[in-house]
Design a protein around this motif. Structure first.
Motif, mmCIF file in Angstrom:
data_model
loop_
_atom_site.group_PDB
_atom_site.id
_atom_site.type_symbol
_atom_site.label_atom_id
_atom_site.label_comp_id
_atom_site.label_asym_id
_atom_site.label_seq_id
_atom_site.Cartn_x
_atom_site.Cartn_y
_atom_site.Cartn_z
ATOM 1 N N ASP A 1 42.421 17.215 48.832
ATOM 2 C CA ASP A 1 42.367 18.057 47.640
ATOM 3 C C ASP A 1 40.947 18.079 47.104
ATOM 4 O O ASP A 1 40.497 17.139 46.440
ATOM 5 N N VAL A 2 40.212 19.148 47.399
ATOM 6 C CA VAL A 2 38.801 19.205 47.012
ATOM 7 C C VAL A 2 38.448 20.599 46.507
ATOM 8 O O VAL A 2 38.992 21.612 46.951
ATOM 9 N N LEU A 3 37.529 20.622 45.544
ATOM 10 C CA LEU A 3 36.881 21.852 45.098
ATOM 11 C C LEU A 3 35.406 21.709 45.430
ATOM 12 O O LEU A 3 34.769 20.709 45.103
ATOM 13 N N VAL A 4 34.839 22.695 46.101
ATOM 14 C CA VAL A 4 33.468 22.634 46.584
ATOM 15 C C VAL A 4 32.615 23.615 45.794
ATOM 16 O O VAL A 4 32.928 24.810 45.723
ATOM 17 N N ARG A 5 31.517 23.117 45.210
ATOM 18 C CA ARG A 5 30.586 23.964 44.455
ATOM 19 C C ARG A 5 29.388 24.287 45.348
ATOM 20 O O ARG A 5 28.733 23.395 45.894
ATOM 21 N N VAL A 6 29.106 25.582 45.547
ATOM 22 C CA VAL A 6 27.987 26.018 46.384
ATOM 23 C C VAL A 6 27.188 27.091 45.663
ATOM 24 O O VAL A 6 27.705 27.791 44.785
ATOM 25 N N GLU A 7 25.914 27.189 46.008
ATOM 26 C CA GLU A 7 25.057 28.262 45.507
ATOM 27 C C GLU A 7 24.681 29.157 46.676
ATOM 28 O O GLU A 7 24.200 28.679 47.709
ATOM 29 N N VAL A 8 24.906 30.455 46.528
ATOM 30 C CA VAL A 8 24.662 31.401 47.618
ATOM 31 C C VAL A 8 24.023 32.675 47.077
ATOM 32 O O VAL A 8 24.136 32.997 45.892
ATOM 33 N N ILE A 9 23.360 33.389 47.969
ATOM 34 C CA ILE A 9 22.724 34.675 47.642
ATOM 35 C C ILE A 9 23.554 35.803 48.234
ATOM 36 O O ILE A 9 24.047 35.705 49.367
ATOM 37 N N GLY A 10 23.713 36.877 47.475
ATOM 38 C CA GLY A 10 24.399 38.066 47.956
ATOM 39 C C GLY A 10 23.568 39.299 47.731
ATOM 40 O O GLY A 10 22.826 39.378 46.739
#
Length: 455
Positions: free
Chosen positions: A136-145
């Motif tokens: 059970d995990v929530l993953v925080r990521v930073e991405v460019i679109g």
């Protein structure tokens, strides 16, 4: 209620057979395994192998493929849960990263079979412990679109969609890396970074096409204009790693170990079935993905060599991959068993096995890369008010691609690709086609893995 095809299931699996998984009407999943030797070490080895087979079955595609028929497992436990529902709960429990050892099971008294010690393990139809799951995990990521205006969508809307897809892709790629590190027997056998990148892109495409709920929330961090009316954004997104793990494992299983049917003359058919079983690829005489094998013995002096070719096709004649053996690998004296001996050699030599495995893996990847297997949907013409609108709505269903149609007698035959189970597609059609003239009383019948009929 989720339904489980019991009659067909038992037809495919032999109760009590060594090395196979069986299931009874109450939902008890069983496996009989043997280990060379005597004593507790052999008993423990056989038990662990049986549990591993049960775990592979629960997490693999065969269970899902049977959760959709008219004949059902109706047995219930004290809480009123059906056997089929309990199986789904056990499957979800394992897909969240839990060990099969955490489920309740019984081990039979051991018995001797030749030089082996054998046991039967029964996984009981009991609701898994609802304790905390390591998955059970929530993953925080930073991405460019990035996005450019197109049709009715603005550049910002397209940039947001691109960023969300990249967020999912990043988490999928990380998960695949973990899978490779944790298991040398990954069902898909991803062997290098290039193959993993291709698989990550394919899985992201199909996961996003099935659902948009993987990103629970996101925040816009930066925004800047690009030439030609484009927009580039930087977002911080929170991705539901648990859901991606469950859906990704299911999709990976569908791709890495799909059901296939074998079309070959004896004794080559039996040899291929045995080889596929050893490779943990499920076989079913009615499966729409077909492995066609042709062989020929040719003279080499007083000896014989074998030409062996295998193709992966579907019910509609599409070719996804092909393999040819190396006839010069071996020549054997002519005799009554030369055909079988040559075939066994070509299916057991490490180099040949690796070559065939790679060809099949490439074919299975191509199926997913093209959008999944082709399905045919037959709709009575009297229920189609507007064929143009019908095609438009079908093309907009998540995961559906390559839609085309033709009129056959009094029915419209629509062919399309879809990466998920046929029953899942039928459910999506049921919801969508109500908007194009189909009455609410219409039934979408799954006739086979490649055919759906509307009645």
């Amino acid at each position: 209620m989720i339904r489980l095809a019991f009659g067909l299931f038992i037809a495919l699996l032999h109760v009590g057979a060594v090395g196979q998984v069986s299931i009874d009407a109450n939902g008890t999943v069983s496996s009989t395994q043997c280990q060379y030797g005597r004593g507790q070490i052999a008993v423990g080895g056989a038990r662990d192998r049986a549990l591993s087979e049960i775990a592979d079955f629960l997490q693999g595609p065969r269970l899902i493929q049977e959760l959709e028929a008219e004949d059902v497992l109706e047995a219930t436990d004290s809480s009123g849960s059906s056997a089929a529902t309990l199986l789904q709960e056990q499957r979800s429990f394992l897909l969240r990263g839990n060990s099969v050892d955490s489920l309740r099971f019984n081990v039979s008294p051991p018995w001797i079979q030749g030089n082996d010690t054998c046991v039967r393990v029964d996984l009981l139809p009991v609701v898994p412990d609802a304790g905390p799951s390591q998955g059970d995990v929530l993953v925080r990521v930073e991405v460019i679109g990035q996005g450019y205006p197109s049709g009715e969508q603005t550049a910002l809307e397209r940039a947001e969609a691109d960023a969300l897809r990249r967020a999912v892709s990043q988490v999928v790629g990380t998960w695949l890396s973990e899978q490779r590190a944790e298991s040398s027997a990954l069902s898909l056998a991803i062997e290098n970074d290039s193959e993993q990148t291709v698989m990550s892109d394919l899985m992201t495409h199909h996961l996003v096409s099935r659902s948009t709920g993987y990103v629970s929330d996101w925040t816009l961090l930066e925004r800047k204009a690009l030439e030609n009316g484009g927009v580039e954004i930087l977002i911080s997104a929170q991705v539901d790693g648990t859901q991606l793990r469950e859906q990704g494992q299911s999709l990976l299983a569908e791709l890495g170990s799909p059901r296939v049917s074998v079309i070959a003359d004896p004794p080559l058919d039996a040899l291929l079935l045995e080889w596929l079983s050893a490779e943990r690829i499920s076989t079913d005489a009615n499966a729409p993905l077909k492995i066609r094998a042709l062989s020929n013995l040719r003279e080499y002096g007083s000896n014989r060599r074998m030409d062996l070719s295998i193709e992966v096709t579907d019910n509609f004649g599409n070719l996804y991959g092909a393999w040819r053996n190396t006839p010069s690998l071996i020549a054997l004296p002519d005799g009554p068993n030369v055909y079988q001996d040559l075939a066994e050699v070509h299916l057991s030599t490490e180099k040949q096995k690796a070559s065939l495995s790679a060809a099949l893996r490439g074919a299975f990847m191509k199926v997913l890369g093209q959008g999944g297997l082709v399905r045919e949907v037959q709709i009575p013409l009297e229920q189609v008010d507007d064929s143009v609108r019908l095609m438009t709505i079908l093309s907009m269903i998540g995961g559906v691609s390559d839609v085309n149609h033709a009129t056959v007698g009094d029915r419209m035959s629509v062919q399309m690709r879809y990466p998920g189970p046929t029953a899942e597609l039928a459910s999506a059609l049921q919801a969508s086609l109500a908007h194009v003239g189909l009455t609410t009383g219409s039934r979408f019948l799954v006739i086979s893995d490649s055919l759906i009929q509307v009645q």
